[in-house]
Design a protein around this motif. Structure first.
Motif, PDB file in Angstrom:
ATOM      1  N   GLU A 307      -3.310   6.186   5.905  1.00 57.97           N
ATOM      2  CA  GLU A 307      -2.645   7.223   5.134  1.00 57.97           C
ATOM      3  C   GLU A 307      -2.433   6.791   3.688  1.00 57.97           C
ATOM      4  O   GLU A 307      -2.144   5.621   3.406  1.00 57.97           O
ATOM      5  N   ALA A 308      -2.563   7.777   2.789  1.00 59.50           N
ATOM      6  CA  ALA A 308      -2.203   7.601   1.386  1.00 59.50           C
ATOM      7  C   ALA A 308      -1.043   8.537   1.081  1.00 59.50           C
ATOM      8  O   ALA A 308      -1.156   9.750   1.276  1.00 59.50           O
ATOM      9  N   VAL A 309       0.058   7.964   0.634  1.00 64.22           N
ATOM     10  CA  VAL A 309       1.236   8.745   0.268  1.00 64.22           C
ATOM     11  C   VAL A 309       1.116   9.122  -1.207  1.00 64.22           C
ATOM     12  O   VAL A 309       0.947   8.239  -2.065  1.00 64.22           O
ATOM     13  N   LEU A 310       1.210  10.432  -1.506  1.00 63.31           N
ATOM     14  CA  LEU A 310       1.015  10.935  -2.867  1.00 63.31           C
ATOM     15  C   LEU A 310       2.298  11.542  -3.400  1.00 63.31           C
ATOM     16  O   LEU A 310       3.065  12.147  -2.643  1.00 63.31           O
ATOM     17  N   LEU A 319      -0.382   2.938   0.325  1.00 63.70           N
ATOM     18  CA  LEU A 319      -1.355   2.986   1.417  1.00 63.70           C
ATOM     19  C   LEU A 319      -0.693   2.383   2.645  1.00 63.70           C
ATOM     20  O   LEU A 319      -0.063   1.320   2.555  1.00 63.70           O
ATOM     21  N   ARG A 320      -0.830   3.055   3.781  1.00 63.77           N
ATOM     22  CA  ARG A 320      -0.131   2.575   4.972  1.00 63.77           C
ATOM     23  C   ARG A 320      -0.900   2.937   6.232  1.00 63.77           C
ATOM     24  O   ARG A 320      -1.738   3.854   6.225  1.00 63.77           O
ATOM     25  N   PRO A 321      -0.600   2.265   7.346  1.00 71.13           N
ATOM     26  CA  PRO A 321      -1.144   2.709   8.632  1.00 71.13           C
ATOM     27  C   PRO A 321      -0.569   4.081   8.978  1.00 71.13           C
ATOM     28  O   PRO A 321       0.443   4.509   8.418  1.00 71.13           O
ATOM     29  N   SER A 322      -1.191   4.770   9.903  1.00 67.09           N
ATOM     30  CA  SER A 322      -0.740   6.112  10.277  1.00 67.09           C
ATOM     31  C   SER A 322       0.582   6.076  11.019  1.00 67.09           C
ATOM     32  O   SER A 322       0.968   5.067  11.609  1.00 67.09           O
ATOM     33  N   GLY A 323       1.276   7.229  10.965  1.00 69.74           N
ATOM     34  CA  GLY A 323       2.498   7.375  11.734  1.00 69.74           C
ATOM     35  C   GLY A 323       3.764   7.160  10.946  1.00 69.74           C
ATOM     36  O   GLY A 323       4.604   6.353  11.326  1.00 69.74           O
ATOM     37  N   VAL A 332       1.020  13.577   2.197  1.00 70.65           N
ATOM     38  CA  VAL A 332       0.326  12.460   2.830  1.00 70.65           C
ATOM     39  C   VAL A 332      -1.081  12.882   3.215  1.00 70.65           C
ATOM     40  O   VAL A 332      -1.268  13.885   3.913  1.00 70.65           O
ATOM     41  N   LEU A 333      -2.071  12.098   2.737  1.00 68.26           N
ATOM     42  CA  LEU A 333      -3.441  12.240   3.223  1.00 68.26           C
ATOM     43  C   LEU A 333      -3.609  11.327   4.417  1.00 68.26           C
ATOM     44  O   LEU A 333      -3.311  10.125   4.334  1.00 68.26           O
TER      45      LEU A 333
END
Length: 491
Positions: A307-310, A319-323, A332-333
């Motif tokens: 995931e990319a948090v915008l 940038l992070r793992p999902s969830g 969030v992408l």
């Protein structure tokens, strides 16, 4: 030989005298829209019984009742859980019941053709006929069949979609854009994921009136079942992507129109790489790139994706793992499979990604401007197009006997030639009181009411009309159901 049941509906000839007149009046107490004086289009010929109430300037409500009770009950044998099927399947279950000593009749019925789906034939295996007061006797037959190892159910004959005398109980709300000074809005409630009652959404928004909106996803995780099935735009923000080609109600200020839509969503990275976003605020499938907004209301899926948090400008904050949560003011992408790789490669922290969103009107080919006063509600079958019956069951995902032919409670929306919004609820599933409507009957009703364009919204137990914070109709569940979204009429 099977008996044949005709499921075709009477043809209603519409003339200029049949379409309701829209007349200006000097006072809010007088109705600007009048009930047609010609025969009600469903059941036996005759004028409808009506009551009128002025709700607010430009808004009127009508209660329409017509017909009489005549249908009773039967018992239908089930074929893989369904009460109709092929002739071979109907004959097979019938023979099993006959071998056990039950008198079964196999009946053929015709499902009428609609604009995008041809006529079809089906078969039912049934036992007996009981009056409205004898439902318990039919239930005893079901028990006897169960004891013999045969699955069956009690069926109300008025639900079949074959000719009936009714009765019908209908609420009609009309909004004259020349006299009404408020606006129309969609609402998804507190969050996209959670369901909420129409009255709760209406009360929080201070709405004068409201009806339930489009279909919502009952086939996803329990905590996500408020998610609209198809397009949802609330005050200019896309909260659910369209199923391309399906019908939608476009609201802007105090104007409403009906068309078919698609959504085009893409993301462009700072390095120029562009790819499609395939969904908004829903469960993720393999190899998808989804967008989650702060309205989602639950954590994003934990599925080994990335995931990319915008922020609001598209800058990548993390940038992070999902969830994870979708914090206020962020989007969030979320990528799965190969699209997780896209995020790791093209959405680096401190880069900016641009998200392009379009809702395209397929009748004009033009994008619908997503301004703050624009909302879009997805429908579940177009009914009337350019003043003619035009039921699009296949395009809208409802090309089956249950949705086209069977009678259910309905919520309907239509627009007249002069822009008057017509909202109607047809109560149903109340044997002896009101039978509901088939899709074809719903189209005939909206034509009779004067709609040039009309759409079917969610129905069944979801069908609800709220006027001044109170239910105006009688939801078939006996109480108001939580739904995915609603159409609000606000001051």
């Amino acid at each position: 030989m099977p008996r044949r049941l005709l499921a075709g509906l009477a043809v209603v000839c519409l003339t200029s005298a049949t379409v309701p007149a829209l007349t200006a009046t000097a006072t809010a107490e007088s109705a600007r829209w009048t009930v047609p004086q010609k025969a009600f289009p469903l059941g036996e010929a005759g004028q409808v019984k009506q009551k009128h109430k002025s709700v607010a300037a430009g808004i009127d409500m009508f209660t329409l009742r017509h017909g009489k009770k005549s249908d009773g009950y039967t018992v239908s044998l089930l074929m893989k859980g369904k009460d109709s099927g092929s002739r071979a399947n109907a004959e097979a279950v019938a023979q099993s019941a006959r071998d056990a000593g039950f008198p079964v009749v196999v009946s053929e019925f015709v499902r009428p053709g609609v604009a995008d789906h041809p006529e079809g034939t089906g078969y039912m295996a049934r036992i007996g006929s009981w009056s409205l007061s004898k439902r318990d006797e039919a239930a005893k037959m079901v028990k006897s069949l169960k004891d013999a190892g045969i699955a069956s159910k009690v069926d109300f004959l008025g639900d079949d979609g074959t000719p009936t005398t009714g009765p019908w109980d209908v609420r009609v709300l009309t909004v004259d854009p020349k006299a009404f000074r408020g606006s129309y809005h969609a609402s998804i409630g507190k969050t996209v994921a959670a369901r909420e009652t129409t009255s709760s959404m209406a009360k929080r928004a201070g709405a004068i009136a409201a009806v339930n909106g489009g279909f919502f996803n009952i086939h996803t995780a329990k905590n996500l079942r408020g998610e609209p099935v198809g397009v949802s735009v609330v005050d200019g923000k896309l909260l659910s992507e369209a199923v391309a080609g399906r019908s939608a109600l476009i609201l802007k200020g105090r104007t409403a129109r009906i068309t078919e839509v698609r959504t085009d969503i893409s993301v462009v990275s700072a390095d120029g790489e562009k790819t499609a976003v395939t969904g908004v605020n829903r469960a993720a499938l393999p190899d998808e790139l989804l967008l989650y907004t702060e309205e989602y209301g639950v954590k994003t899926p934990k599925d080994d994706g990335a995931e990319a948090v915008l922020d609001a400008r598209g800058a990548v904050l993390e940038l992070r793992p999902s969830g994870g949560k979708v914090a206020p003011g962020t989007r969030v992408l979320h990528g799965t499979g190969i699209m997780a790789d896209w995020i790791w490669s093209h959405a680096w922290e401190q880069w900016t990604v641009k998200i392009n969103t379009k809702v395209v009107d397929l009748r004009t080919g033009k994008a619908i401007p997503l301004t703050k006063d624009t909302s879009v509600i997805g429908g579940g079958v177009g009914l009337v197009r350019n003043g003619r019956e035009h039921v699009t069951a296949k395009a809208d995902g409802h090309a089956n006997v249950n949705m086209i032919l069977r009678r259910h409670p309905r919520t309907l929306a239509g627009v007249t030639r002069n822009g008057t919004l017509i909202l109607a609820t047809v109560d149903g599933r109340r044997p002896g009181t009101t039978v509901g409507a088939s899709m074809i009957e719903a189209a005939q009703l909206m034509l009779w009411l004067g709609a040039r364009q009309a759409i079917n919204l969610d129905g069944g137990g979801s069908s609800t009309m709220i006027v001044k914070n109170k239910p105006a109709n009688h939801p078939s569940d006996g109480t108001e159901r939580g739904v995915g979204d609603a159409l609000l009429i606000t001051p």
